[in-house]
Design a protein around this motif. Structure first.
Motif, PDB file in Angstrom:
ATOM      1  N   GLU A  65      50.598  91.509  77.250  1.00  0.00           N
ATOM      2  CA  GLU A  65      50.191  90.073  78.093  1.00  0.00           C
ATOM      3  C   GLU A  65      49.240  89.944  77.169  1.00  0.00           C
ATOM      4  OE1 GLU A  65      49.538  90.409  82.090  1.00  0.00           O
ATOM      5  OE2 GLU A  65      51.455  90.928  82.566  1.00  0.00           O
ATOM      6  N   GLY A  66      49.041  88.560  76.788  1.00  0.00           N
ATOM      7  CA  GLY A  66      47.823  87.814  76.158  1.00  0.00           C
ATOM      8  C   GLY A  66      48.228  87.814  74.669  1.00  0.00           C
ATOM      9  N   SER A  67      49.546  88.328  74.285  1.00  0.00           N
ATOM     10  CA  SER A  67      49.606  88.545  72.798  1.00  0.00           C
ATOM     11  C   SER A  67      50.331  87.253  72.297  1.00  0.00           C
ATOM     12  CB  SER A  67      50.380  89.594  72.204  1.00  0.00           C
ATOM     13  OG  SER A  67      51.618  89.583  73.088  1.00  0.00           O
ATOM     14  N   ARG A  68      50.760  87.162  71.024  1.00  0.00           N
ATOM     15  CA  ARG A  68      51.400  85.944  70.330  1.00  0.00           C
ATOM     16  C   ARG A  68      52.728  86.471  69.871  1.00  0.00           C
ATOM     17  NH1 ARG A  68      47.654  82.203  67.828  1.00  0.00           N
ATOM     18  NH2 ARG A  68      48.721  82.388  66.010  1.00  0.00           N
ATOM     19  N   VAL A  69      53.711  85.539  69.911  1.00  0.00           N
ATOM     20  CA  VAL A  69      55.125  85.784  69.198  1.00  0.00           C
ATOM     21  C   VAL A  69      55.142  84.592  68.326  1.00  0.00           C
ATOM     22  CG1 VAL A  69      57.269  85.463  69.527  1.00  0.00           C
ATOM     23  CG2 VAL A  69      56.111  86.886  71.064  1.00  0.00           C
ATOM     24  N   GLY A  70      55.267  84.736  66.989  1.00  0.00           N
ATOM     25  CA  GLY A  70      55.369  83.524  66.099  1.00  0.00           C
ATOM     26  C   GLY A  70      56.852  83.361  65.666  1.00  0.00           C
ATOM     27  N   VAL A  71      57.257  82.243  65.375  1.00  0.00           N
ATOM     28  CA  VAL A  71      58.620  81.830  65.003  1.00  0.00           C
ATOM     29  C   VAL A  71      58.304  80.863  63.703  1.00  0.00           C
ATOM     30  CG1 VAL A  71      60.785  80.940  65.583  1.00  0.00           C
ATOM     31  CG2 VAL A  71      59.441  82.002  67.443  1.00  0.00           C
ATOM     32  N   GLY A  72      58.944  81.353  62.481  1.00  0.00           N
ATOM     33  CA  GLY A  72      58.754  80.448  61.302  1.00  0.00           C
ATOM     34  C   GLY A  72      60.040  80.199  60.495  1.00  0.00           C
ATOM     35  N   VAL A  73      60.048  79.100  59.808  1.00  0.00           N
ATOM     36  CA  VAL A  73      61.201  78.912  59.160  1.00  0.00           C
ATOM     37  C   VAL A  73      60.660  78.570  57.641  1.00  0.00           C
ATOM     38  CG1 VAL A  73      63.275  77.284  58.584  1.00  0.00           C
ATOM     39  CG2 VAL A  73      62.512  77.805  60.982  1.00  0.00           C
ATOM     40  N   ARG A  74      61.378  79.144  56.686  1.00  0.00           N
ATOM     41  CA  ARG A  74      61.193  78.732  55.281  1.00  0.00           C
ATOM     42  C   ARG A  74      62.226  78.979  54.291  1.00  0.00           C
ATOM     43  NH1 ARG A  74      57.973  84.016  52.485  1.00  0.00           N
ATOM     44  NH2 ARG A  74      59.650  85.439  52.753  1.00  0.00           N
ATOM     45  N   ARG A  75      62.372  78.313  53.305  1.00  0.00           N
ATOM     46  CA  ARG A  75      63.420  78.711  52.492  1.00  0.00           C
ATOM     47  C   ARG A  75      63.253  79.537  51.046  1.00  0.00           C
ATOM     48  NH1 ARG A  75      64.448  76.272  47.330  1.00  0.00           N
ATOM     49  NH2 ARG A  75      66.597  75.635  47.021  1.00  0.00           N
ATOM     50  N   THR A  76      63.832  80.166  50.688  1.00  0.00           N
ATOM     51  CA  THR A  76      63.659  81.112  49.659  1.00  0.00           C
ATOM     52  C   THR A  76      64.928  81.272  48.607  1.00  0.00           C
ATOM     53  OG1 THR A  76      61.972  82.547  50.709  1.00  0.00           O
ATOM     54  CG2 THR A  76      63.062  83.327  48.911  1.00  0.00           C
ATOM     55  N   ASP A  77      64.674  80.908  47.527  1.00  0.00           N
ATOM     56  CA  ASP A  77      66.053  80.835  46.693  1.00  0.00           C
ATOM     57  C   ASP A  77      67.366  80.342  47.278  1.00  0.00           C
ATOM     58  OD1 ASP A  77      64.232  81.780  44.672  1.00  0.00           O
ATOM     59  OD2 ASP A  77      64.626  83.889  45.410  1.00  0.00           O
ATOM     60  N   GLY A  78      67.194  79.314  47.794  1.00  0.00           N
ATOM     61  CA  GLY A  78      68.455  78.849  48.450  1.00  0.00           C
ATOM     62  C   GLY A  78      69.005  79.465  49.716  1.00  0.00           C
ATOM     63  N   VAL A  79      68.071  80.144  50.402  1.00  0.00           N
ATOM     64  CA  VAL A  79      68.577  80.626  51.572  1.00  0.00           C
ATOM     65  C   VAL A  79      67.402  80.310  52.553  1.00  0.00           C
ATOM     66  CG1 VAL A  79      68.643  82.904  52.702  1.00  0.00           C
ATOM     67  CG2 VAL A  79      69.380  82.814  50.333  1.00  0.00           C
ATOM     68  N   VAL A  80      67.803  80.003  53.821  1.00  0.00           N
ATOM     69  CA  VAL A  80      66.805  79.558  54.999  1.00  0.00           C
ATOM     70  C   VAL A  80      66.669  80.987  55.567  1.00  0.00           C
ATOM     71  CG1 VAL A  80      66.609  78.496  57.059  1.00  0.00           C
ATOM     72  CG2 VAL A  80      67.913  77.501  55.004  1.00  0.00           C
ATOM     73  N   GLU A  81      65.350  81.224  56.033  1.00  0.00           N
ATOM     74  CA  GLU A  81      64.966  82.308  56.646  1.00  0.00           C
ATOM     75  C   GLU A  81      64.105  81.739  57.937  1.00  0.00           C
ATOM     76  OE1 GLU A  81      62.332  84.503  54.251  1.00  0.00           O
ATOM     77  OE2 GLU A  81      63.950  85.518  52.765  1.00  0.00           O
ATOM     78  N   ILE A  82      64.729  82.493  59.255  1.00  0.00           N
ATOM     79  CA  ILE A  82      64.063  82.265  60.240  1.00  0.00           C
ATOM     80  C   ILE A  82      63.521  83.720  60.948  1.00  0.00           C
ATOM     81  CG2 ILE A  82      64.429  81.448  62.723  1.00  0.00           C
ATOM     82  CD1 ILE A  82      67.076  79.760  61.780  1.00  0.00           C
ATOM     83  N   SER A  83      62.087  83.381  60.915  1.00  0.00           N
ATOM     84  CA  SER A  83      61.492  84.754  61.365  1.00  0.00           C
ATOM     85  C   SER A  83      60.875  84.882  62.647  1.00  0.00           C
ATOM     86  CB  SER A  83      60.492  85.091  60.360  1.00  0.00           C
ATOM     87  OG  SER A  83      61.161  85.387  58.950  1.00  0.00           O
ATOM     88  N   VAL A  84      61.052  85.835  63.399  1.00  0.00           N
ATOM     89  CA  VAL A  84      60.340  86.089  64.582  1.00  0.00           C
ATOM     90  C   VAL A  84      59.616  87.315  64.732  1.00  0.00           C
ATOM     91  CG1 VAL A  84      60.654  86.502  67.028  1.00  0.00           C
ATOM     92  CG2 VAL A  84      62.327  84.991  66.129  1.00  0.00           C
ATOM     93  N   THR A  85      58.170  86.963  64.834  1.00  0.00           N
ATOM     94  CA  THR A  85      57.105  88.175  64.676  1.00  0.00           C
ATOM     95  C   THR A  85      56.415  88.231  65.991  1.00  0.00           C
ATOM     96  OG1 THR A  85      56.841  87.499  62.280  1.00  0.00           O
ATOM     97  CG2 THR A  85      55.108  88.819  63.336  1.00  0.00           C
ATOM     98  N   ASP A  86      56.224  89.630  66.365  1.00  0.00           N
ATOM     99  CA  ASP A  86      55.635  89.698  67.969  1.00  0.00           C
ATOM    100  C   ASP A  86      54.633  90.910  67.375  1.00  0.00           C
ATOM    101  OD1 ASP A  86      56.528  92.730  68.184  1.00  0.00           O
ATOM    102  OD2 ASP A  86      58.422  91.787  68.339  1.00  0.00           O
TER     103      ASP A  86
END
Length: 391
Positions: A283-304
């Motif tokens: 409780e009280g923490s963060r979950v991050g969701v990010g999108v980026r492009r690397t060498d023609g590949v789309v990366e969707i990352s979820v970090t806790d």
């Protein structure tokens, strides 16, 4: 006798008797695909038509392993590239056939060489074709082997997983019957029965979803999708649960990136990753969701910032019903299928999913998908084409 060997016999007879064989192959050609002519050198009459009638891989090699003829399947699977066979094992079998003059049958595994490409299981048959050539025939057994494994694992997993909620419901029903004169106990047992029934319903729904994903490699109606919209939808689905645990959901600025796929499937995949991150975060923490492009590949990352996953479990977390902490997963209502659904959804979209994690330092799950280029976007949406101006 194997139907493929019948083709070999037919080819041999064609070289010997000529005209009679030509009648056969012209009839077959009316129903088959056209063969691709990789090089110009002449091969025995009728070979083009026979290869064209085959649905699977068919290749004719000369004495130097140059490809003279190749079926469309051989090209589509990447077994033939340019004027050469790209699979070393097939070339080795062809060399053995030349030395011995005897046909050879062998099962081989061809590793994927392109992003998102799976390894393929091929049953290869190679035989002399006259005195100058070698004929290669191959059946792709990848899908049938995969489905056999899915059925076998499914039966073993489901028989174990369903016993817990079904057994609990039976026990609670008996408890309610024995406590019929005590309204407080009846309500308590009924609430627990409802919880187990909900868990059983969720498990059944996810089993059905996973079965559909595993039974179909290709997407039915892929469309051009904006990744930011997929992420926003998945985040919104988790806001109520996140607020209840006082977990803050953080997203990056819009990326403007696009992929091809089916929106409902990808949304569920991202949703499952976010839901997992919330459930295993304090409780009280963060979950991050990010999108980026690397060498023609789309990366969707979820970090806790959760408990993390031991390295020994990294390769297994995407297996059906596998739980790093079985008790904790059940307490949070987990079915053990969420990450398996993510894995198969991403694979069906030509991508991959991976995890980075350390115990006590949280986890990052990353979906990697082929990016839809600008040219792809214009092809999918004619309205995106730039307007012509005249002067």
């Amino acid at each position: 006798m194997d139907s493929t060997w019948l083709v070999l016999i037919a080819l041999g007879l064609g070289i010997a008797v000529g005209a009679g064989f030509t009648v056969f192959v012209h009839a077959a050609a009316r129903h088959g695909e056209q063969v691709s002519r990789v090089l110009a050198p002449s091969v025995p009459d009728g070979v083009d038509q026979v290869l064209g009638a085959l649905e699977n891989v068919g290749i004719v090699l000369d004495s130097s392993d140059n490809v003279l003829r190749a079926s469309r399947s051989a090209l589509a699977l990447g077994i033939v590239r340019g004027e050469s066979v790209s699979v070393r094992e097939i070339v080795e079998i062809a060399d053995q056939v030349r030395r011995t003059g005897e046909p050879v049958s062998r099962d081989i595994i061809v590793a994927g060489t392109r992003f998102g490409e799976i390894a393929r299981n091929l049953s290869v048959r190679v035989a002399p074709l006259g005195t100058r050539f070698v004929l290669v025939l191959a059946d792709d057994n990848t899908e049938s082997i995969r489905l056999d494994e899915v059925r076998r694992d499914f039966i073993a997993n489901i028989s174990h997983e369903l016993k817990t909620p079904i057994g609990a419901i039976g026990v609670l029903a008996d408890a309610i019957d024995q406590a019929a004169e005590d309204p407080a106990h009846v309500r308590r047992f009924a609430d627990r029965m409802t919880t187990e029934a909900d868990r059983l319903a969720a498990l059944t729904a996810e089993i059905i979803d996973l079965s559909k994903l595993q039974a179909n490699e290709a997407l039915h109606e892929p469309q051009l999708l904006q990744v930011d919209e997929i992420v926003a939808d998945a985040v919104d689905r988790n806001r109520v649960v996140a607020d209840g645990k006082r977990v803050t959901l953080v997203t990056r600025a819009p990326s403007g990136l696009a992929v091809f796929g089916e929106a409902p499937l990808l949304t569920v995949a991202v949703h499952n990753l976010i839901s997992n991150a919330i459930h295993y975060s304090p409780e009280g923490s963060r979950v991050g969701v990010g999108v980026r492009r690397t060498d023609g590949v789309v990366e969707i990352s979820v970090t806790d910032q959760g408990v993390g996953i031991p390295k020994s479990d990294h390769d297994r977390v995407f297996e059906r019903f596998y739980r790093v902490d079985d008790a904790r997963s059940r307490n949070t209502g987990g079915t053990g299928l969420g990450l398996a659904i993510v894995k198969h959804t991403v694979q069906n979209h030509g991508g991959e999913v991976s995890v980075w994690s350390q115990p006590g330092n949280g986890s990052t799950f990353t979906i990697r998908l082929p990016e839809a280029s600008g040219i792809d976007a214009i092809a999918a949406d004619p309205a995106a084409r730039p307007e012509r101006t005249t002067t």
